[in-house]
Design an enzyme around this catalytic site. Structure first.
Site, PDB file in Angstrom:
ATOM      1  CB  CYS A  47      -4.849  11.385  11.233  1.00  0.00           C
ATOM      2  SG  CYS A  47      -3.729  10.408  11.540  1.00  0.00           S
ATOM      3  NE  ARG A  93      -7.098   4.457   5.172  1.00  0.00           N
ATOM      4  CZ  ARG A  93      -6.188   4.851   6.260  1.00  0.00           C
ATOM      5  NH1 ARG A  93      -6.714   5.042   7.399  1.00  0.00           N
ATOM      6  NH2 ARG A  93      -5.250   5.349   5.679  1.00  0.00           N
ATOM      7  NE  ARG A 135      -0.574  12.124   7.446  1.00  0.00           N
ATOM      8  CZ  ARG A 135       0.060  13.306   7.243  1.00  0.00           C
ATOM      9  NH1 ARG A 135      -0.695  14.330   8.017  1.00  0.00           N
ATOM     10  NH2 ARG A 135       1.271  13.627   7.159  1.00  0.00           N
ATOM     11  NE  ARG A 152       0.352  10.388  10.081  1.00  0.00           N
ATOM     12  CZ  ARG A 152      -0.104   9.315   9.344  1.00  0.00           C
ATOM     13  NH1 ARG A 152      -1.270   8.901   9.352  1.00  0.00           N
ATOM     14  NH2 ARG A 152       0.881   8.770   8.255  1.00  0.00           N
ATOM     15  CG  ASP A 176       2.529   1.632   9.743  1.00  0.00           C
ATOM     16  OD1 ASP A 176       2.124   2.531  10.553  1.00  0.00           O
ATOM     17  OD2 ASP A 176       2.623   1.835   8.501  1.00  0.00           O
ATOM     18  CE  LYS A 225      -1.937   1.905   4.038  1.00  0.00           C
ATOM     19  NZ  LYS A 225      -1.724   3.344   4.062  1.00  0.00           N
ATOM     20  CG  ASN A 226       2.108   2.894   3.711  1.00  0.00           C
ATOM     21  OD1 ASN A 226       1.178   3.075   3.289  1.00  0.00           O
ATOM     22  ND2 ASN A 226       2.625   2.577   4.902  1.00  0.00           N
TER      23      ASN A 226
HETATM   24  C1  UD1 Z   1       3.995   6.685   6.417  1.00  0.00           C
HETATM   25  C2  UD1 Z   1       3.169   5.626   6.142  1.00  0.00           C
HETATM   26  C3  UD1 Z   1       2.532   5.220   7.425  1.00  0.00           C
HETATM   27  C4  UD1 Z   1       3.718   5.185   8.576  1.00  0.00           C
HETATM   28  C5  UD1 Z   1       4.797   5.963   8.393  1.00  0.00           C
HETATM   29  C6  UD1 Z   1       6.000   6.047   9.657  1.00  0.00           C
HETATM   30  C7  UD1 Z   1       2.353   6.039   4.001  1.00  0.00           C
HETATM   31  C8  UD1 Z   1       0.897   6.258   2.999  1.00  0.00           C
HETATM   32  N1  UD1 Z   1       1.944   5.947   5.292  1.00  0.00           N
HETATM   33  O1  UD1 Z   1       3.368   7.895   6.823  1.00  0.00           O
HETATM   34  O2  UD1 Z   1       1.620   4.131   7.281  1.00  0.00           O
HETATM   35  O3  UD1 Z   1       3.150   4.978   9.771  1.00  0.00           O
HETATM   36  O4  UD1 Z   1       5.127   6.421   7.139  1.00  0.00           O
HETATM   37  O5  UD1 Z   1       6.576   4.646   8.868  1.00  0.00           O
HETATM   38  O6  UD1 Z   1       3.298   5.875   3.384  1.00  0.00           O
HETATM   39  N2  UD1 Z   1       6.216  14.537  10.954  1.00  0.00           N
HETATM   40  C9  UD1 Z   1       6.149  15.965  11.101  1.00  0.00           C
HETATM   41  N3  UD1 Z   1       6.168  16.732  10.135  1.00  0.00           N
HETATM   42  C10 UD1 Z   1       5.932  16.365   8.718  1.00  0.00           C
HETATM   43  C11 UD1 Z   1       6.020  15.139   8.444  1.00  0.00           C
HETATM   44  C12 UD1 Z   1       5.998  14.001   9.480  1.00  0.00           C
HETATM   45  O7  UD1 Z   1       5.993  16.262  12.260  1.00  0.00           O
HETATM   46  O8  UD1 Z   1       6.096  17.261   7.836  1.00  0.00           O
HETATM   47  C13 UD1 Z   1       5.981  13.601  11.982  1.00  0.00           C
HETATM   48  C14 UD1 Z   1       4.737  12.671  11.805  1.00  0.00           C
HETATM   49  O9  UD1 Z   1       3.669  13.463  12.660  1.00  0.00           O
HETATM   50  C15 UD1 Z   1       5.101  11.515  12.611  1.00  0.00           C
HETATM   51  C16 UD1 Z   1       6.452  11.163  12.190  1.00  0.00           C
HETATM   52  O10 UD1 Z   1       7.079  12.593  11.784  1.00  0.00           O
HETATM   53  O11 UD1 Z   1       4.961  11.657  13.900  1.00  0.00           O
HETATM   54  C17 UD1 Z   1       6.753  10.294  10.893  1.00  0.00           C
HETATM   55  O12 UD1 Z   1       5.852  10.548  10.000  1.00  0.00           O
HETATM   56  P1  UD1 Z   1       6.197  10.160   8.424  1.00  0.00           P
HETATM   57  O13 UD1 Z   1       7.239   9.118   8.349  1.00  0.00           O
HETATM   58  O14 UD1 Z   1       5.968  11.437   7.669  1.00  0.00           O
HETATM   59  O15 UD1 Z   1       4.902   9.258   7.990  1.00  0.00           O
HETATM   60  P2  UD1 Z   1       4.120   9.327   6.850  1.00  0.00           P
HETATM   61  O16 UD1 Z   1       4.912   9.576   5.461  1.00  0.00           O
HETATM   62  O17 UD1 Z   1       2.872  10.058   7.125  1.00  0.00           O
END
Ligand code: UD1
Length: 416
Positions: A116, A396, A92, A121, A304, A22-23
Site C-alpha cells: 500500500c 477516504r 485494506r 503491510r 497517522d 474512521k478507524n
Molecule cells: C491501523 C489504522 C491505521 C494506523 C495504524 C497504526 C485502521 C483502519 N487503520 O492500521 O490508520 O496507521 O493502525 O496506528 O484502523 N504489521 C505486520 N504484520 C501484521 C500486521 C501489522 O508486520 O500482521 C505491521 C504493519 O506493516 C505496520 C505495523 O505492523 O508496519 C502496524 O500496523 P497495524 O498496527 O496492524 O496497523 P493497521 O491495523 O493496519
C-alpha cells in the site's frame, strides 16, 4: 481527479465539528456481522472508507440503511463468507471481516491485501493468531482461506502491538470456546471501542486499553447500538492546521486524552492550547519552535499525524528531527513539500526538517490519505495559491474537509 484550490495565509477563526472515528467505525461495522438482527451505529462519518465497508457488507448479504450519521445494519441468519479483491484493494481494512466471519461461520475467504502507499503491510500477525485459535489457513489464487470446526481460547503473544491484528483476534476469540488472552495487544482507543461494542453484543472481554486483553468466549452474540467516539486523527489534523495557519480555533467534540501526545508536542513548539472536557482551543500566532518526535503505537505519537506535524515543522524556527517507526514509507509527500520550498533531508525512516521562513503555493499531488492532509495544511500556511490534486485519498478519511475549513475562514474550494 479532484483539484482543490487553497489561497494560503488566512487566519483561521471559529469552530470545527469533529466527526466519528474512521478507524473505530470500520471495525464496529465488521463486528456487527457476528450477530443476526439489526445493529445500529451512531455518529458515523460520511467518508469513502465507510461507503466501501458498506459495499462489502452488502456483498455479504447485509441490509444497510445510512441516514444522517446513523447506520443500520440488518444482518441475516445466513451471510456470505468472501471479501472480494475489488473491495480489499480499495480498502485494506476489509480484512477486518476475517475475525468476525471466522468466529461466526467457521470459515472465511479474503483477498490478500497487496502493498500500500505507506509501505509493506503484511497480515502475518493476524494469520498466526487465527492459527493459534485453531483455524486452518491456506493461500491460493491471491486469496486467504481460513477454516475452523471450532475455535478454542489460547494465549496469544503478539510480536508487535498491531491494531488490526488485536481487533481481528478479539473478534474471532469472542465466539471461541474458552478463554483467550492477547498479550502485547495494541492499546489504541479504537480497541476499547471494539471491546465496548462487542460487550454490548454479549461478549465477555476486558483489558482493552492495556497490553493484555482477556476474552472469555461465548456461544452467541446479539445486535447492539453504539455511538462512535470522535476521530482523534481528524481532530489532530485540525489542531495542526490552526497551529500552522494561526488564529483561534475550537474543536468539539473531542476526547482530549486521545490527542495528548500531539498536544504535548504542540505546547513544546510554543503553541497555546486550552483543554476543556470535550473541546480543545488552539491560539496561535503562526510562529513556533522546531520539536523532535517519533511515531509509536498508542499512547505514543500517532503515525497517522506524523505527515501533518512534519508539514508544520517546515515553517518552524530551528531544525526538527522526525522518525517514523511504524511504517516503511510514510514520506511520500516530502518531494511535494520540497516543491513548496520546504527544506527536508530524508535518511531511511528519519527526516531532518530545517524550518524555512515561508512556503510558496504550488501544484502538488496527494500520494496517500494523511500525506494529503499534510499538503492541505501546507497550502493553508503557504504564500499564494496551492492546487492539491487528489485521486480520492482525502475523502477516504475526512468528512467534509473543505466545508469544515471554510467554516473557520480558510480560502479553500473544490475546482470543477
Ligand atoms: C491501523 C489504522 C491505521 C494506523 C495504524 C497504526 C485502521 C483502519 N487503520 O492500521 O490508520 O496507521 O493502525 O496506528 O484502523 N504489521 C505486520 N504484520 C501484521 C500486521 C501489522 O508486520 O500482521 C505491521 C504493519 O506493516 C505496520 C505495523 O505492523 O508496519 C502496524 O500496523 P497495524 O498496527 O496492524 O496497523 P493497521 O491495523 O493496519
Amino acid at each position: 481527479m479532484r483539484r482543490i484550490r487553497i489561497n494560503g495565509r488566512r487566519q483561521l477563526k471559529g469552530f470545527i465539528p469533529i466527526s466519528g472515528a474512521k478507524n473505530a467505525v470500520l471495525k464496529l461495522m465488521a463486528a456487527a456481522l457476528m450477530a443476526p438482527g439489526e445493529s445500529v451505529i451512531h455518529n458515523v462519518p460520511h467518508i469513502q472508507d465507510v461507503f466501501t465497508m458498506i459495499d462489502l457488507l452488502k456483498t455479504l448479504g447485509v441490509g444497510v440503511g445510512f441516514e444522517e450519521n446513523t447506520l443500520r445494519l440488518l444482518v441475516g441468519e445466513h451471510i456470505g463468507e468472501e471479501a472480494p479483491h475489488e473491495l480489499v484493494r480499495k480498502m485494506r481494512a476489509s480484512i477486518q471481516v476475517m475475525g468476525p466471519l471466522l468466529g461466526r461461520l467457521g470459515r472465511v475467504r479474503v483477498s490478500l491485501p497487496g502493498g500500500c502507499a505507506i509501505g509493506e503491510r503484511p497480515i502475518d500477525f493476524h494469520l498466526k493468531g487465527f492459527r493459534q485459535l485453531g483455524a486452518q489457513i491456506r493461500e491460493e489464487h491471491g486469496y486467504i482461506y481460513a477454516e475452523a470446526k471450532e475455535l478454542h481460547g489460547v494465549d496469544i503473544q503478539l510480536d508487535y502491538p498491531s491494531v488490526g491484528a488485536t481487533e481481528n483476534l478479539m473478534m474471532a476469540a469472542a465466539l471461541a470456546k474458552g478463554t483467550t488472552q492477547i498479550r502485547n495487544a495494541a492499546r489504541e482507543p479504537e480497541i476499547i471501542e471494539v471491546q465496548n461494542f462487542l460487550n454490548q453484543m454479549g461478549a465477555r472481554i476486558r483489558g482493552a486499553g492495556t497490553d493484555v486483553i482477556r476474552i472469555d468466549g461465548v456461544e452467541a452474540l446479539h445486535p447492539a447500538e453504539h455511538t462512535v467516539i470522535p476521530d482523534r486523527i481528524e481532530a489532530g489534523t485540525y489542531l495542526v492546521a490552526a497551529a500552522m495557519a494561526g488564529g483561534e480555533v475550537t474543536l468539539h467534540p473531542v476526547i482530549p486524552q486521545h490527542v495528548s501526545s500531539l498536544i504535548a508536542k504542540l505546547k513544546e513548539a510554543g503553541i497555546e492550547i486550552q483543554v476543556e472536557d470535550d473541546r480543545i482551543t488552539v491560539h496561535s500566532t503562526a510562529s513556533f519552535r522546531a520539536v523532535n518526535f517519533q511515531s509509536l503505537p498508542y499512547p505514543g505519537f500517532p503515525t497517522d499525524l506524523l505527515p501533518q506535524v512534519m508539514a508544520m515543522m517546515t515553517l518552524a524556527k530551528g531544525t526538527s528531527v522526525i522518525r517514523e517507526t511504524v511504517y516503511t514509507n510514510r514520506y511520500k509527500h516530502v518531494s511535494e513539500l520540497r516543491r513548496m520550498g520546504a527544506n527536508i533531508i530524508l535518511a531511511d525512516r528519519s527526516a531532518v526538517v530545517q524550518g524555512v521562513p515561508a512556503l510558496s503555493g504550488a501544484e502538488v499531488v496527494v500520494p496517500d490519505l494523511r500525506a494529503g492532509a499534510a499538503l492541505v495544511l501546507a497550502g493553508l500556511a503557504a504564500h499564494g495559491t496551492t492546487i492539491v490534486e487528489d485521486d480520492g485519498h482525502l475523502g477516504r478519511g475526512y468528512d467534509n474537509l473543505i466545508g469544515k475549513l471554510q467554516g473557520v475562514g480558510a480560502e479553500i474550494m473544490a475546482l470543477e
